[in-house]
Write an enzyme that holds these catalytic residues in place. Structure first.
Site, PDB file in Angstrom:
ATOM      1  N   GLU A 194      -7.727   8.453  11.628  1.00  0.00           N
ATOM      2  CA  GLU A 194      -6.925   8.379  12.872  1.00  0.00           C
ATOM      3  C   GLU A 194      -6.881   9.717  13.623  1.00  0.00           C
ATOM      4  OE1 GLU A 194      -3.172   7.081  11.263  1.00  0.00           O
ATOM      5  OE2 GLU A 194      -3.705   4.986  11.497  1.00  0.00           O
ATOM      6  N   GLU A 387      -7.900  -0.115   8.420  1.00  0.00           N
ATOM      7  CA  GLU A 387      -6.541  -0.399   7.916  1.00  0.00           C
ATOM      8  C   GLU A 387      -5.954  -1.571   8.672  1.00  0.00           C
ATOM      9  OE1 GLU A 387      -3.783   2.928   7.964  1.00  0.00           O
ATOM     10  OE2 GLU A 387      -5.395   4.312   7.426  1.00  0.00           O
TER      11      GLU A 387
HETATM   12  C1  BG6 Z   1      -1.610   4.723   9.174  1.00  0.00           C
HETATM   13  C2  BG6 Z   1      -1.927   5.812   8.182  1.00  0.00           C
HETATM   14  O1  BG6 Z   1      -1.313   5.328  10.379  1.00  0.00           O
HETATM   15  O2  BG6 Z   1      -0.494   3.923   8.893  1.00  0.00           O
HETATM   16  C3  BG6 Z   1      -1.504   5.509   6.751  1.00  0.00           C
HETATM   17  O3  BG6 Z   1      -3.308   6.103   8.205  1.00  0.00           O
HETATM   18  C4  BG6 Z   1      -0.139   4.857   6.740  1.00  0.00           C
HETATM   19  O4  BG6 Z   1      -1.547   6.686   6.013  1.00  0.00           O
HETATM   20  C5  BG6 Z   1      -0.221   3.567   7.552  1.00  0.00           C
HETATM   21  O5  BG6 Z   1       0.369   4.616   5.472  1.00  0.00           O
HETATM   22  C6  BG6 Z   1       1.055   2.756   7.552  1.00  0.00           C
HETATM   23  O6  BG6 Z   1       2.140   3.536   7.956  1.00  0.00           O
HETATM   24  P1  BG6 Z   1       3.443   3.665   7.062  1.00  0.00           P
HETATM   25  O7  BG6 Z   1       4.245   4.719   7.724  1.00  0.00           O
HETATM   26  O8  BG6 Z   1       4.099   2.338   7.098  1.00  0.00           O
HETATM   27  O9  BG6 Z   1       2.989   4.042   5.707  1.00  0.00           O
END
Ligand code: BG6
Length: 486
Positions: A194, A387
């Site tokens: 990201e 993701e």
């Molecule tokens: C993404 C990141 O932005 O979101 C991850 O790359 C992160 O590291 C994921 O865990 C989800 O966000 P969160 O804050 O719910 O863990």
């Protein structure tokens, strides 16, 4: 007749990040990283946590204290879920599920504890070699991120972190070691997780503490410029040292629709997209700063300093695939009174047609198909959904089950749209759901917000057995993968 054989051969997998999963804080010679400094205070409200993540992770005083060994605060990222010691068992569980590809990051501070050494830390290299070999043993492909937010703190302390161009030299050394020593085991390389986090979560992205910086925007975009150059160097070095392997780029995708059919809202949507999404991928994939940024930089008083050769480097080092994280969509409007809700890394504007997760993130499976079409249409490069998943409170029942039908519904809806996007013609390499096993959440720093299809018995304070349990979604994903490869 025009026909296209639609290629359903993309890989189904799962993703985690070193800092959120590994633990093993100072083991195997690991140095302290920038993420090791973030702490959790039980008295904080969700709003305060959100603000800390996006705007002010800690004060200078807290930062200094975190560097001392005798500090007793709760640092969840130092513990993770102890993947460092449990990876064999965890990867076996992935393999039993039929996982085809595993995305994780490499911690720079395990390979070069201080970031500026000439000789790498052999035990860090061996840890990743062994872990990746374990994946290969089961035929699981490896997708490795070189930097998922964490860099050795020494680079920030001694040199000013991403602000100082010298970091490009240290990064080149790091990448060269990764390619030479792990290149035979890695299938896809990603220099930065990201890359647009620089703007939306500056400590994560470029190690700046917003509340303490004067010309924040100026610093953010100069740091980012150095990251763009690092990415281009990683591509160039990849050509030489791991020929045939793809090196890609990634953003946190903030998909947006105009809130109404008002021309102003439509224009706003285009601009939000440019400033939050396209700029970053345009530089990585097209190799130059797009014209629309000139006016934007002018408006926010930013002058990015280029040195001779930078333009040529960006042009030559364009990525081989594009990837993104996708958790929600939002709407764009110039109506300042429009209702807001939370989203990954940012506050977003509400779409009345969408439901939300427990954390207020708007759930939009169709938006995934929309995004895939947009991105493929723009770059015509292979795509990875790096993701996607849902954070939720899960309950472990007394008989060791976790009935997470909400996660199954979320994954099913998104995967169905993914299949449609592939039929639309998108060249998809892989989908790596986040996070395949419960890990410490990145924003709130808690274990309460769980994404995994594998449950880890640990609470926010690190108490618990650490035992792994299969959630209902584990069996569901296993079945989906089986259907997929049939
Ligand atoms: C993404 C990141 O932005 O979101 C991850 O790359 C992160 O590291 C994921 O865990 C989800 O966000 P969160 O804050 O719910 O863990």
């Amino acid at each position: 007749m025009l026909t296209k054989d639609y290629d359903k051969n993309y890989l189904l997998g799962g993703a985690i990040a070193a800092s959120q999963a590994e633990g093993g804080y100072r083991e195997g010679g690991k140095g302290i990283s920038t993420q090791d400094l973030r702490y959790l205070d039980p008295s904080w409200t969700p709003k305060q946590i959100e603000n800390k993540h996006q705007n002010n992770p800690f004060s200078r005083e807290e930062y200094r204290r975190a560097l001392k060994d005798n500090d007793t605060k709760n640092y969840p990222l130092r513990r993770g879920v102890d993947f460092y010691h449990n990876y064999k068992n965890d990867i076996k569980m992935f393999a039993d599920m039929g996982l085809q590809i595993f995305r994780t990051s490499i911690s720079w501070s395990r390979i070069f504890p201080n970031g500026d050494e000439k000789i790498p830390n052999e035990s860090g290299i061996q840890y990743y070699r062994n872990m990746f070999k374990e994946c290969k043993k089961y035929g699981i492909k490896v997708f490795a991120t070189m930097i998922h937010y964490d860099i050795p703190i020494n680079l920030v302390e001694k040199y000013g972190g991403w602000e100082n161009r010298i970091i490009i030299k240290f990064f080149e050394r790091y990448v060269t070691v990764l390619y030479k020593r792990l290149g035979d085991l890695v299938d896809y390389w990603l220099p930065f997780n990201e890359i647009n986090a620089a703007k939306f979560s500056p400590w994560d992205g470029v190690c700046l503490i917003p509340g303490t910086e004067k010309n924040l925007n100026q610093k953010i975009f100069q740091c980012l410029h150095h990251q763009f150059l690092c990415s281009a160097r990683a591509v160039q070095l990849g050509r030489k040292l791991v020929p045939g392997k793809l090196v890609g780029g990634m953003i946190a995708r903030f998909t947006t629709y105009p809130a109404t059919s008002k021309p102003e809202d439509n224009l706003q949507a285009i601009q939000d997209d440019q400033y939050s999404n396209w700029f970053y991928l345009d530089v990585l994939a097209r190799g130059y700063y797009p014209e629309y940024m000139y006016r934007y930089f002018d408006e926010i008083n930013v002058q990015v300093h280029f040195e001779p050769g930078d333009k040529e480097l960006l042009k030559d080092g364009t990525v081989g695939f594009v990837s993104f994280s996708y958790y929600f969509s939002q709407v764009s409007t110039n109506d300042s009174g429009w209702e807001k809700t939370a989203g990954n890394l940012i506050m977003t504007k509400k779409n009345p047609y969408l439901k939300e997760s427990e954390w207020g993130w708007q759930i939009d499976p169709v938006g995934l198909r929309f995004t895939l079409n947009q991105i493929y249409d723009r770059y015509h490069l292979p795509v990875i959904v790096a993701e996607n998943g849902i954070g939720a409170h899960d309950e472990l029942t007394s008989d060791g089950c976790i009935h997470d039908d909400y996660r199954i519904a979320y994954l099913k809806a998104h995967l169905d749209q993914l299949d449609k996007a592939v039929k639309d013609g998108v060249d998809l390499i892989a989908y790596t759901m986040w996070g395949i096993i419960d890990i410490v959440s990145c924003g709130p720093l808690t274990m309460d917000k769980r994404y995994g299809v594998i449950y880890v018995d640990l609470d926010n304070g690190g108490n618990g057995t650490g035992k792994r349990y299969k959630k209902d979604s584990y069996y569901w994903y296993k079945d989906r993968i089986k259907q997929h490869i049939r």
